[in-house]
Motif scaffolding. Sequence first.
Motif, PDB file in Angstrom:
ATOM      1  N   SER A 137      -3.970  -1.666  -1.980  1.00 26.07           N
ATOM      2  CA  SER A 137      -4.595  -1.716  -3.306  1.00 26.07           C
ATOM      3  C   SER A 137      -3.641  -2.295  -4.343  1.00 26.07           C
ATOM      4  CB  SER A 137      -5.041  -0.305  -3.719  1.00 26.07           C
ATOM      5  OG  SER A 137      -5.577  -0.308  -5.016  1.00 26.07           O
ATOM      6  N   MET A 138      -2.394  -1.862  -4.305  1.00 21.30           N
ATOM      7  CA  MET A 138      -1.418  -2.362  -5.272  1.00 21.30           C
ATOM      8  C   MET A 138      -1.078  -3.824  -5.005  1.00 21.30           C
ATOM      9  SD  MET A 138       0.994   1.043  -5.682  1.00 21.30           S
ATOM     10  CE  MET A 138       1.956   0.387  -7.051  1.00 21.30           C
TER      11      MET A 138
ATOM     12  N   ASP B 133      -3.873  -6.079  -6.384  1.00 13.79           N
ATOM     13  CA  ASP B 133      -3.732  -6.275  -7.830  1.00 13.79           C
ATOM     14  C   ASP B 133      -2.604  -7.255  -8.142  1.00 13.79           C
ATOM     15  OD1 ASP B 133      -5.808  -4.526  -8.328  1.00 13.79           O
ATOM     16  OD2 ASP B 133      -4.505  -2.808  -8.712  1.00 13.79           O
ATOM     17  N   ALA B 134      -1.481  -7.097  -7.466  1.00 15.54           N
ATOM     18  CA  ALA B 134      -0.308  -7.919  -7.773  1.00 15.54           C
ATOM     19  C   ALA B 134      -0.497  -9.369  -7.351  1.00 15.54           C
ATOM     20  CB  ALA B 134       0.925  -7.323  -7.089  1.00 15.54           C
TER      21      ALA B 134
ATOM     22  N   LYS C 240      -3.472 -10.812  -6.628  1.00 13.50           N
ATOM     23  CA  LYS C 240      -4.811 -11.302  -6.989  1.00 13.50           C
ATOM     24  C   LYS C 240      -5.643 -11.632  -5.746  1.00 13.50           C
ATOM     25  CE  LYS C 240      -3.466 -12.957 -11.567  1.00 13.50           C
ATOM     26  NZ  LYS C 240      -2.199 -12.200 -11.564  1.00 13.50           N
TER      27      LYS C 240
ATOM     28  N   ASP D 139      -8.786 -10.317  -3.293  1.00 10.55           N
ATOM     29  CA  ASP D 139      -9.972  -9.458  -3.223  1.00 10.55           C
ATOM     30  C   ASP D 139     -10.058  -8.899  -1.801  1.00 10.55           C
ATOM     31  OD1 ASP D 139     -12.389  -8.180  -3.495  1.00 10.55           O
ATOM     32  OD2 ASP D 139     -13.592 -10.012  -3.328  1.00 10.55           O
TER      33      ASP D 139
ATOM     34  N   LYS E 251     -13.853   2.538  -5.819  1.00 14.66           N
ATOM     35  CA  LYS E 251     -12.456   2.293  -6.152  1.00 14.66           C
ATOM     36  C   LYS E 251     -11.680   3.601  -6.065  1.00 14.66           C
ATOM     37  CE  LYS E 251     -13.097  -2.072  -7.258  1.00 14.66           C
ATOM     38  NZ  LYS E 251     -12.538  -3.171  -6.445  1.00 14.66           N
TER      39      LYS E 251
ATOM     40  N   ASP F  16      -7.632   5.122  -6.327  1.00 13.08           N
ATOM     41  CA  ASP F  16      -6.191   4.931  -6.469  1.00 13.08           C
ATOM     42  C   ASP F  16      -5.470   5.524  -5.261  1.00 13.08           C
ATOM     43  OD1 ASP F  16      -6.332   3.692  -9.013  1.00 13.08           O
ATOM     44  OD2 ASP F  16      -6.525   5.652  -9.975  1.00 13.08           O
TER      45      ASP F  16
END
Length: 461
Positions: A332-333, A336-337, A339, A341, A374, A376
């Motif tokens: 997940s991280m 995000d870092a 970009k 999907d 979603k 975390d």
Amino acid sequence: MQQFGIIGLSVMGKNLALNVHNHGFSVSGFSIDKPEVDAFAKYEDEKLKPTYSWEEFVNSLEKPRKILIQIAAGKPVDQTLQTLLPLLDKGDILIDGGNSNFHDTNRRYHEMEAHGIHFIGMGVSGGEEGALNGPALMPGGDEEAYKKVAPILEAIAAKAPDGRPCVSYIGPEGSGHYVKMIHNGIEYGIMQEFSEVYDVLRKIAGKTNDDMSAIFADWNQGLVHAYLSEITAEVLKQKDKLTPDNVIDHILNEASYKGTGNWMLEDAIHLGTPISVIAEAVLARFMSKATTREGKEISWKGEVPSDLIANLEKTLQLGQAVAYAQGFQQLSMAADAYKWDLRYPAIAQNWEAGCIIRSSMLKDIENAYADGKKLDNLFQDKYFNDLMKENLPALQKVIELTTKAGIPTPTLSAALNYLESIFNPSLPANLVQGQRDYFGAHTYLRNDREGVYHTEWYEEK
């Protein structure tokens, strides 16, 4: 003309080629090692073609060419790409099926794109048996190119219990190899957890190898239904041909490693991901080679709790869940870092068969991320939150007992610390930040108002 080509015909490449052939597709094989091609030629028929030169190999394939490179990671892949480039046409598709570092795959993806060549970095898990009978496949890169090779990959992939193939498009650039890296890191963590539970069973519970084999086989039908439970039972009961003992008693207790666990840890540090279980598993392999072995053997003289076996099963189930949770948290991280999907239900489903970390728990992970949910952290899902609450007392009891006995449990202890930290609203990091501000004026945030603060902690005298 052949529908698919494979470069590299050692055990993995040869078995993947045979897998493709066994599913009705025509395949060409090539290796710079002539004896490998000769061995491959023993299977030759109209749908399986050995080739002995780069040109013969490339020219044997229908266009757009679909080529799987199954060789050692690193420079050999770059050399292979440079050799192939003059022989290929725009629109051809190259797949790197080795254990390449995702940074290398990112670079190669863009380099090949500049030449009009589609590039896919694909994680492959399952070993030589999986290669032949159905591996878990993790392809990332050019999605349109993936669609063109999907019929072949879906045919040869392992099938989940519900019949779905364990392969799907992961994401752009090097994300396929990234997911394979995470898979391998989780594998490190869960394997180390198994070894720690084994240590407790033999040193505290006093179980024989055959006893432990039966226990792991029973757990495989219970809370820890997993490939690693299955093979642990097999490893423990295997008789030695050189002595009257079991093989396990004569395997030197040094664990080797090839690097993917280290890579996961390196990127976790870059991203700031708390993958404590995987980190401890990597360090445990280092420790196995660094220990001087000068100490005394553990001999537990205390009471053996009547619920120890049941607590160990719950501990292993929860520890496995933490390893998965930390892996998906890093995914997940990273998404995000970088970009990307990433499709978490598909990743879990890809691992449900064919790979080393396959277990029934992956279906629960797939459900946790279903419908675009979603998270975390995996333990925010109700099923895993309930599992944590149910099994945490067992884990706590096991760690308390192993501490008294002097038995190290790096990953199980890390799992406990993780669960006691990840939702904790009052971790003592405020003192760390206060110390940092004291000696380095690093400033701090407050919990009662906005803004960045610095305190003059002492006055000059």
